[in-house]
Motif scaffolding. Structure first.
Motif: not given
Lengths: 402, 402
Positions: A17-19, A40-42, A49-54, A57-58
Motif C-alpha cells: 500500500l505504501a513504499e 485503519l489505512l484501508l 493526506g498524501w498517504l491517504h491518496t496513495t 490509489a493502490r
C-alpha cells in the motif's frame, strides 16, 4: 489463520500500500501493530493526506490482503521466505533507522527512512547472523577497471577475514564486490530494490543465483515488484544501516553510492571512501564526499576498512612505512659524518670533521663505529663510503626527495 | 666596512658556522644582533655543547668572516644577491617559523626550524613580492605520468591566476610544477638546498636558468654549498612558511614532500593533498597524510586549491555536480507518474495512478503538465514516455546507481 499469520500478512499488505520506509506507517505499526494499522489505512484513516491518496490509489488496483497472500504464495514457489521482527533471524540493527534524519531533505523519499516492515529472503543463512559482521561495498555502475579491481580486492579480503560483503547487486562496483567475496568462498548479501523473482539487472541473473546458493538475496519488496527509480534510494538506507560501515569505491558526481554513504554517516555507521585519480570522472563523487563530510574516512584497502569497522584492538591497519634504512639507527654526529663523505674517493678526517661540523675526537669515534657497521672504509688517504655492493651506500648517497 | 655591511657579513658567517634554522643561533641574533652573536660563538661562548663543537669544527677549516666575504664575492660574479631582514624585499611571513614546533621530533634537524638568517637570490623580482601570493606544489621525484600531469596542470592554473608557484626544483613533481607555471608565463620560485652556483639536481640546470630569467632561484646556503641530505629538510620549512599553502601531489610512504606539508600545518598554513590510485606506490604517502592529519585538505584541482588559499569570498571552487536533469524540477507526484510509466508502450491513466500511488484527479493534472514539458505523450491507449529523441527519456529510464 493464526494471529501471527495475520500480522505477517498485514506487514506484506502495508509494504504494498505504501513504499517501505514510510514514517507515518511505521509510527502506526509501532503504536497499534500491523493488523490494526492495515485496517485503519484501508478505512481511509491515514494521518497524512498524501498517504491517504496513495493508499486509495493502490487499493483501487486490488485488495491489499489478497495481493499479500498471493505474494506469499509466489515467494513459496520461489523458495524465498518472509522475515519480520517477530522472527529470530530479524537483523536488529535496522531499528536504528527510526532515528535516521537526513539534512536538507528535498525529495520526500529522502525523508521516508523508517525501518523496514519485513524482508523477503532467498538463501539458507539466517539474515541477522549474515549481517552481524558485515561491511557494505558500493559504487558506480559505470566503474573503471581500476574501481572493479579495488572492489574485487576489498570483497575478497573482507570475506577472507569472515566479514559479510553487502552490496546492491548492480553492474560495476557492486558486482565486483560480490564476486570478490564469492571467490574467497565467503558470505555475500545482495540487497535488491525489486522482487526476488525478477532481480535487477537481468544481466546479473547468474550472479544472483550464485549469491543465493552460498549467501543471501534480500529485498523489502514482494515478488513481482519492479525496480522503480525511487526504490534504489529507499533500499540504500537498509544497506547503510544493516552493516557496520559502507565503503564507496567509485562514484560519479551524482551517484547513489554516496547517498548510501550519507545514510551510513547519519545512522552512526562508518562511511569510508576509496580515492582515485583526480582525472577520473568516476572518482569525482568519491572525492567530493570526502571533502564535504569530515566524518568520512579515506581508506586505501582492506586493512584500513578493518581498522574502521573492526573491534577496537583487533584488525588494526599497519601504518604505511618506507623501507627502514641502516642509517635510521645512527645518531646525529654519525649521520652527519656519513653524509659529509664524498660520493667518490676518500676524505681526510680533519676535513671530514670540519665539513660535518663534528669535533675531531667524536668524528674518530663515530667513524670507527661506521666502519664496524661496514658503512665506511678506512684507507690510506682517509675515509670513504663502503663499496656499492653494500645497500647502505645507496641510502647515504640519495638526497631526500623534496 | 659600514655597520650594515658588518651585519650582513655576520649573517652569512653564521649560516656557515651552523646550519640555517638553528634555534640557539636565532635566539642569540634576536637578543644581541648578528655581529655580537658571531663574536660570541667564535669566542667559544656557545650556549649548547653540540653547537660549540660544531662551531669549533667549522672554524678549524677557515676564518668565518673570510669565508663569508668570499661567498659574497662569488655571489656577485654569479649575479646573485644577499637578502636579509634589513632589506625591503625580505619575506616577512618566514618569521612565523620562530613559533614552529613539530611534534615527536626524533632527529635534531626536525627541531631546528628557526627562521632564516638570510637568503641568496638570483632573479629580478623582489623576493617578498614574489612570495606574497604564493602556493607550494611539491611531491615525489619518482613521479608517475599521472602525478606529473596533475602537477603541471596545477602549476599552469595557479600561475594563470597570478599565484606564484613555489617548489624545490627537484625531478618529478617539482619540475612539473615549475614548468607548468613557466608555460603559463607566470612567476615561479625554486627554493634550493645548496649554493645557487651549483644547483641540484644538475639535470635541471636548464630549467633553473629559465626560472632565474623570469622568476627566482632562492637558497639559504652560500655559493659553493653542497646539497647535503639534512639540508633538504631544513629547506622544506622555508617552502612551507614562505607560502600560503602547500599542495602535495605524489608522495611515497617515506617522502620529504609530506615533511613540507607537515611543516605547513604546524605553521598554520594550508596543507593540501591530491589523491591518486590506491594501487600506486607514489600515492601511499599522500593518502596516509590525509588519514593522519585531520587539518589536511583533499584537493582535486586548481579550483579547490584557490578555495583554500584564496581570500574569503573570492576564488571559490564550484561544487562538483552531475548534469541537472529535467526531472529535478518535478514534484513527487509528477516524478512518481513519470517513473511508473512503462519503458515501451502506453498505460491507461487508471492503472498508471494506481501504480504511481497518485489519486486519479492529481494524476490527470500532473500528466497534462508532463505533456506540456513534452516528457510524456498522450495516445489513444493512454500515456507513454516521450520518444527517445528527447534527452528527458534517458533520465526517466535509468534507475539510480546503487
Amino acid at each position: 489463520m493464526s494471529a501471527e499469520e495475520e500480522r505477517r500478512l498485514a506487514r506484506v499488505a502495508l509494504t504494498w500500500l505504501a513504499e517501505p520506509g514510510t514514517r507515518a506507517v511505521h509510527h502506526l505499526v509501532e503504536r497499534h501493530g500491523p493488523v490494526e494499522t492495515l485496517d485503519l489505512l484501508l478505512d481511509g484513516g491515514s494521518p497524512a493526506g498524501w498517504l491517504h491518496t496513495t493508499v486509495a490509489a493502490r487499493s483501487a488496483a486490488g485488495d491489499a490482503r489478497a495481493v499479500a497472500a498471493e505474494a506469499l504464495e509466489r515467494a513459496d514457489r520461489l523458495g524465498a521466505r518472509l522475515v519480520t521482527p517477530d522472527d529470530e533471524e530479524w537483523p536488529a540493527q535496522v531499528a536504528s533507522l527510526a532515528a535516521l534524519r537526513l539534512p536538507d531533505v528535498s525529495r520526500r523519499v529522502d525523508g521516508e527512512t523508517a525501518p523496514p516492515l519485513c524482508f523477503w529472503v532467498r538463501g539458507s543463512w539466517p539474515l541477522g547472523e549474515a549481517l552481524d559482521r558485515s561491511v557494505a561495498v558500493v559504487g558506480a555502475r559505470a566503474a573503471t577497471g581500476y574501481g572493479q579491481h579495488v572492489a574485487t580486492e576489498l570483497g575478497y579480503g573482507l570475506a577472507e577475514r569472515d566479514w559479510t560483503v553487502v552490496s546492491g547487486g548492480a553492474f560495476g562496483i557492486d558486482a565486483a564486490a560480490h564476486r570478490g567475496a564469492l571467490t574467497a568462498g565467503g558470505l555475500t548479501v545482495a540487497v535488491l530494490a525489486c522482487g526476488l523473482d525478477r532481480p535487477y539487472p537481468m544481466g546479473n541473473a547468474a550472479l544472483f543465483d550464485r549469491i543465493a546458493e552460498t549467501g543471501l538475496l534480500v529485498s523489502e519488496w514482494p515478488p513481482g515488484a519492479e525496480p522503480l527509480r525511487p526504490r534504489f534510494l529507499i533500499r540504500n538506507r537498509v544497506i547503510a544501516a544493516g552493516t557496520r560501515g559502507t565503503v564507496v569505491v567509485e562514484a560519479s558526481a551524482r551517484s547513489g553510492a554516496t547517498q548510501t554513504a550519507r545514510r551510513a554517516i547519519h545512522s552512526n555507521r562508518v562511511a569510508m571512501v576509496v580515492p582515485g585519480p583526480v582525472t577520473s570522472a568516476m572518482s569525482v563523487g568519491a572525492h567530493e564526499f570526502l571533502r564535504e563530510h569530515s566524518k568520512a574516512r579515506l581508506v586505501t584497502g582492506v586493512a584500513h576498512v578493518l581498522e574502521e569497522v573492526g573491534r577496537i584492538g583487533t584488525d588494526l591497519a599497519p601504518l604505511a612505512r618506507g623501507p627502514q634504512r641502516a642509517t635510521d639507527a645512527l645518531d646525529d654526529e654519525a649521520r652527519s659524518l656519513l653524509e659529509a663523505l664524498p660520493r667518490r674517493g676518500a676524505m681526510g678526517v680533519d676535513r671530514l670533521s670540519a665539513r660535518a661540523g663534528v669535533d675531531l675526537r667524536t668524528a674518530l669515534r663515530k667513524l670507527s663505529l661506521l666502519e664496524e657497521l661496514s658503512m665506511v672504509v678506512r684507507r690510506d688517504d682517509g675515509y670513504a663510503l663502503a663499496p656499492p655492493a653494500k645497500p647502505k651506500r645507496a641510502a647515504a648517497e640519495t638526497p631526500a626527495s623534496t
